[in-house]
Design a protein around this motif. Sequence first.
Motif, short mmCIF file in Angstrom:
data_model
loop_
_atom_site.label_atom_id
_atom_site.label_comp_id
_atom_site.label_asym_id
_atom_site.label_seq_id
_atom_site.Cartn_x
_atom_site.Cartn_y
_atom_site.Cartn_z
N VAL A 57 28.65 24.30 9.00
CA VAL A 57 27.42 23.56 9.29
C VAL A 57 26.24 24.23 8.61
O VAL A 57 26.12 25.46 8.60
CB VAL A 57 27.17 23.48 10.80
CG1 VAL A 57 25.89 22.71 11.10
CG2 VAL A 57 28.35 22.82 11.50
N SER A 58 25.38 23.43 8.03
CA SER A 58 24.14 23.93 7.44
C SER A 58 22.96 23.16 8.03
O SER A 58 23.02 21.94 8.20
CB SER A 58 24.16 23.76 5.92
OG SER A 58 22.89 24.08 5.36
N THR A 59 21.90 23.88 8.37
CA THR A 59 20.68 23.25 8.88
C THR A 59 19.54 23.35 7.88
O THR A 59 18.38 23.13 8.22
CB THR A 59 20.26 23.90 10.20
OG1 THR A 59 20.05 25.31 9.99
CG2 THR A 59 21.32 23.71 11.28
N SER A 60 19.87 23.71 6.64
CA SER A 60 18.82 23.90 5.63
C SER A 60 18.62 22.68 4.75
O SER A 60 17.82 22.70 3.81
CB SER A 60 19.17 25.11 4.74
OG SER A 60 20.42 24.91 4.10
N GLY A 61 19.36 21.60 5.02
CA GLY A 61 19.20 20.40 4.21
C GLY A 61 17.87 19.69 4.49
O GLY A 61 17.33 19.75 5.59
N ILE A 62 17.35 19.01 3.49
CA ILE A 62 16.10 18.26 3.61
C ILE A 62 16.40 16.78 3.35
O ILE A 62 16.99 16.41 2.34
CB ILE A 62 15.04 18.76 2.61
CG1 ILE A 62 14.77 20.26 2.81
CG2 ILE A 62 13.75 17.95 2.79
CD1 ILE A 62 14.17 20.60 4.15
N MET A 63 15.97 15.94 4.30
CA MET A 63 16.14 14.50 4.12
C MET A 63 14.99 13.78 4.82
O MET A 63 14.64 14.12 5.95
CB MET A 63 17.48 14.05 4.72
CG MET A 63 17.77 12.55 4.53
SD MET A 63 19.40 12.08 5.15
CE MET A 63 20.44 12.93 3.95
N ALA A 64 14.42 12.81 4.12
CA ALA A 64 13.30 12.02 4.66
C ALA A 64 12.15 12.93 5.11
O ALA A 64 11.53 12.71 6.15
CB ALA A 64 13.77 11.15 5.82
N GLY A 65 11.90 13.98 4.32
CA GLY A 65 10.77 14.85 4.60
C GLY A 65 11.00 15.87 5.69
O GLY A 65 10.08 16.60 6.07
#
Length: 464
Positions: free
Chosen positions: A231-239
């Motif tokens: 799991v990664s929580t560093s992704g960026i989506m929709a700002g």
Amino acid sequence: SYLFDQVNNTDQNIVTDISGNVFANLEILKGLEFKPSVNYQLTSTKSNYFSPSTVYQSPAYNLASVTSSNAYSIQTDMLINYTNTFNGIHNLNLLAGLTASKYNSESVGAKGGEFALDLYEYHLLSSGIATRMGVSSGLSERSRIGYVGRINYDYKRKYYFTFNSRYDGASIFGMNSKWGFFPSGALSWRLSEESFVKNLGVFEDLKIRTSYGITGSEGLSPYSSEAQLAVSTSGIMAGGRTVSYYPSSIEVPDLKWEETAMFDLGVDASFFGGRLNIVADYYQKKTKDLFLNLPLAMTSGVNSVTKNIGRTENKGFEFGANVVISKGRFGWNADFNISTEKMKVNDLAGLPSVVVGTLNNIPVHIIKVGESIGSFYGYKTDGIWQTDDLAGLTEIPKQKGINVQPGNIKFIDQNNDNDITADDRTIIGNAFPKFYGGLNNTFTYKGFDATCAINFVYGNDIFN
């Protein structure tokens, strides 16, 4: 101060262990017994941590966390045992049955920080700011089942025969290879019961023995054969940040038991009414399908994969002696043992070598065909470059393309290309000793006892 920090921090670990065992010994017929047993163990752990804002630390704010875990294991054995003596000289013991075990561990945790007040410690984690909060949870399971059988027979307590077999299945292995069959057998001859040895008047006891058997290892973590996601929580989506998943391991459907076949030949002897006892053995072990983490290309999306690769061979001698030096009010027993072992890698599934260990991202351990496991990998040296060494040379030696200077370490150019590069690395030592052993003395006097132990190893290298 450090003492102030330790006094004001809260760091609690509360562990509760509960274990129990239920068993029975039921006689079905004369000499035939049914032995069921169940063993259960539960371990519960609770950890509480709080560091107040008054404590100097980095980061500079108060912190708190709570974690809890529960782990249990259950072992069940269902065995049938038969024992009988025929004509007073044939002794037979038979055993057959089933064994099963399961292990389960679950954990959950939460943390928080930058609380407005230190008042609640770790009891109100939701009062911290949102960016300092975090939760975690985990699960680990493994199970195993096996069918066992054993035959013990002896004739006149002189000649002994044993045969054992196991057929085991383990959850950690691949879908195609969960089961393994592991037989073993042993023969022994108590020579001290023969008249031609008794007439010598030398031995209190004398036995020669030999054995051969195959054992299996499941020394892997759960899910080693399965494809897994991280799991990664560093992704960026929709700002904004978002949770994403990516492969952390690939499936290995053929991952199977690591097998070791061992031959042993030994002798046990006792002299002087049991005051001198000697045990000597020669052994040879051959292991195949070793567990090894192989690095993968970055294009695969994962760093490494666990596979069964290679064969190794170990052989050596073991010698032990026990001497009762003194009896009575003052007792003195001495135990001495010494062992030798030679190890060699015979095959790595076609690979000449595999680098398996690093220090500061620099390879330091290598497994190489024809060499021993535990080999250190690096550059051999031959002193320091002196001014006189470089004088008169038509071509100045290089290290990674740069001319050496007086005072540089003189590395040996293994491939004679006048430049020290990664190609000049070689085996520079081994962590395994040539022999090892120990001497243990036990003294007793009027209910008091004292022990003096000496252990030694010789011939091993230490990485510096």
